[in-house]
Design a protein around this motif. Structure first.
Motif, short mmCIF file in Angstrom:
data_model
loop_
_atom_site.label_atom_id
_atom_site.label_comp_id
_atom_site.label_asym_id
_atom_site.label_seq_id
_atom_site.Cartn_x
_atom_site.Cartn_y
_atom_site.Cartn_z
N ILE A 14 26.57 17.84 3.74
CA ILE A 14 26.10 17.21 5.04
C ILE A 14 25.94 18.20 5.87
O ILE A 14 25.00 18.04 7.16
CB ILE A 14 27.36 16.48 5.63
N SER A 190 20.94 7.73 19.65
CA SER A 190 20.23 6.94 18.46
C SER A 190 18.88 7.68 18.10
O SER A 190 18.75 7.68 16.76
CB SER A 190 19.94 5.70 18.84
N MET A 193 20.27 10.64 15.70
CA MET A 193 21.01 9.79 14.47
C MET A 193 19.90 9.31 13.71
O MET A 193 20.16 9.19 12.39
CB MET A 193 22.16 9.10 15.08
N ARG A 194 19.02 8.61 14.10
CA ARG A 194 18.21 7.83 13.31
C ARG A 194 17.32 8.80 12.40
O ARG A 194 17.20 8.49 11.10
CB ARG A 194 17.15 7.13 14.13
N PHE A 196 17.92 11.89 11.53
CA PHE A 196 18.98 12.71 10.82
C PHE A 196 19.22 11.80 9.57
O PHE A 196 19.19 12.09 8.37
CB PHE A 196 20.21 13.20 11.45
N GLY A 197 19.81 10.49 9.93
CA GLY A 197 20.45 9.59 8.96
C GLY A 197 19.18 9.18 7.91
O GLY A 197 19.53 9.30 6.66
N ASN A 198 18.07 9.03 8.36
CA ASN A 198 17.03 8.51 7.35
C ASN A 198 16.68 9.57 6.36
O ASN A 198 16.54 9.53 5.25
CB ASN A 198 15.67 8.39 8.25
N PHE A 200 18.31 12.51 5.86
CA PHE A 200 19.41 12.87 5.05
C PHE A 200 19.74 11.82 3.87
O PHE A 200 19.95 12.16 2.67
CB PHE A 200 20.62 13.14 5.84
N ALA B 55 18.21 1.39 13.30
CA ALA B 55 19.08 2.25 14.04
C ALA B 55 20.56 1.67 13.64
O ALA B 55 21.30 2.43 13.66
CB ALA B 55 18.77 2.32 15.50
N ILE B 58 21.59 2.80 10.50
CA ILE B 58 21.76 4.10 10.52
C ILE B 58 23.18 4.46 11.05
O ILE B 58 23.69 5.39 10.42
CB ILE B 58 20.80 4.82 11.36
N TYR B 59 23.60 3.54 12.25
CA TYR B 59 24.81 3.84 12.62
C TYR B 59 25.97 3.46 11.49
O TYR B 59 26.75 4.36 11.28
CB TYR B 59 25.04 2.95 13.74
N LEU B 61 25.49 3.79 8.34
CA LEU B 61 25.31 5.10 7.41
C LEU B 61 26.08 6.21 7.96
O LEU B 61 26.76 7.00 7.13
CB LEU B 61 23.89 5.51 7.28
N VAL B 62 26.15 6.71 9.10
CA VAL B 62 26.64 7.79 10.02
C VAL B 62 28.09 7.38 9.80
O VAL B 62 28.93 8.34 9.48
CB VAL B 62 26.27 7.72 11.39
N LEU B 65 29.33 8.08 6.28
CA LEU B 65 29.11 9.59 6.12
C LEU B 65 30.16 10.38 6.85
O LEU B 65 31.02 11.34 6.22
CB LEU B 65 27.74 10.19 6.64
N PHE B 69 32.89 12.70 4.63
CA PHE B 69 32.82 14.14 4.66
C PHE B 69 33.98 14.48 5.87
O PHE B 69 34.25 15.59 5.61
CB PHE B 69 31.61 14.71 5.12
#
Lengths: 283, 75
Positions: A14, A190, A193-194, A196-198, A200, B55, B58-59, B61-62, B65, B69
């Motif tokens: 990560i 957002s 994170m959007r 990065f999340g996508n 990653f 989004a 994705i939240y 997912l974060v 994660l 981790f």
């Protein structure tokens, strides 16, 4: 190659891994990816500056395609699009190139063999797609955050910006101010994170697929990631553009009214500007 | 335990965005079918809406994660 690791086929980190140290600077593999993206863009710009023609060659019109698409969208947003067009286009291009560099063969597989403290053998990839590192996406998000706050203050004045944060009926301000403040900062989170999340998640997906079915199946997911890379670059640029254009929008009376107005204007302009945009999208 | 939590966070967190994206895409396709010339006008709001709905996923997912981790008990 991570496949020779034995116990774990899937290599997922990560954090961007450190390659070497340059003075106080820890050079990570995502920095290499970001630099590579910049170099590609600079080379493209140089190539363009040297040999662009009025009647574009095949390569030139291919390179012009994403710029033309974005130009159509940006110029349809508000009347003051010229002030932020370069920033939005820059966001789009750097994210697009950074995302697609991550899909090249060799990226993520070619690396330095490394044994960590626990005696675990791993390969540190030499290049990591820059947007799979939160530092890169957060940096871009901070730039866009600063810019839309800056433009908001320049367009409406510091008092106007503060008034916007306080909300419409002033007696509701104690309730609305924290909410508005949080919503401003949640844009920052957002946005970063959007992206990065996508990216990653795309990397993890590809690694998992390659570990499960090494032949043919990952190709389909590579194609999918190609589309996602483009869409995410577009989404980041469009959201930054929307934030900026709502920040600089002229406020008549109520916040909602002006929002509606700009939306309407954008839709109209996009309708009028339709032929070139559609051409760019379909070609 | 963290892995279970991560899986649950992602799985349950994907329900909402999934429904939302389905509605958004179906409405966009409907609009496109009724008025194909409007594709240019639909495109940008469509992408923005999709991004905002996504989004939320994705939240999730974060969070998962982080659970895998970064959580105190994680490997």
């Amino acid at each position: 190659m991570p496949e020779e690791e034995g116990e774990s086929l899937i290599h997922v980190a990560i954090k961007a891994e450190e390659l070497f140290q340059l003075g106080p600077l820890h050079v990570t593999n995502s920095m290499v990816g970001a630099l590579l993206a910049s170099v590609v863009l600079l080379a493209g710009a140089w190539w363009f500056a040297r040999r662009n023609q009025l009647v574009p060659t095949r390569v030139q019109s291919l390179l012009e395609l994403p710029i033309e698409l974005m130009a159509g969208i940006i110029s349809a947003s508000t009347s003051r699009w010229r002030s932020y067009a370069a920033l939005i286009l820059g966001f789009f291009l750097i994210i697009l190139v950074a995302n697609w560099i991550g899909l090249l063969p060799g990226v993520g597989t070619i690396g330095i063999a490394h044994v960590d403290e626990t005696g675990h053998e791993a390969v540190i990839p030499l290049v990591r797609p820059a947007s799979a590192d939160l530092n890169f996406t957060l940096g871009l998000a901070i730039v866009s955050f600063v810019m839309f706050v800056f433009w908001g203050i320049r367009a409406n004045g510091a008092g106007g910006y503060l008034k916007e944060l306080l909300g419409q009926p002033l007696y509701m301000a104690p309730l609305m101010f924290p909410i508005n403040l949080i919503s401003e900062f949640s844009r920052l989170i957002s946005l970063s994170m959007r992206l990065f999340g996508n990216v990653f998640a795309g990397e993890v997906l590809l690694a998992t697929m390659i570990a499960l079915v090494p032949i043919l199946v990952p190709a389909a997911f590579l194609g999918l990631e190609l589309i996602f890379g483009f869409v995410q670059a577009l989404v980041f640029a469009l959201l930054a553009m929307t934030y900026i254009s709502t920040a600089i929008a002229e406020h008549h009376s109520a916040g909602h009214d002006s929002d509606h107005d700009t939306d309407h204007g954008a839709a109209h302009a996009a309708g009028a500007d339709h032929p070139p945009a559609a051409e760019a999208a379909s070609a | 335990m963290e892995f279970l939590a991560a899986g649950l966070a992602m799985g349950l967190g994907a329900i909402g965005p999934g429904i939302g994206l389905g509605i958004a895409v179906s409405k966009a396709m409907e609009a496109l079918g009724r008025n194909p010339e409007a594709s240019g006008a639909i495109f940008v709001p469509y992408i923005l809406g999709i991004a905002l709905a996504e989004a939320i996923g994705i939240y999730a997912l974060v969070v998962s994660l982080l659970l895998i981790f970064v959580a105190p008990g994680a490997a």
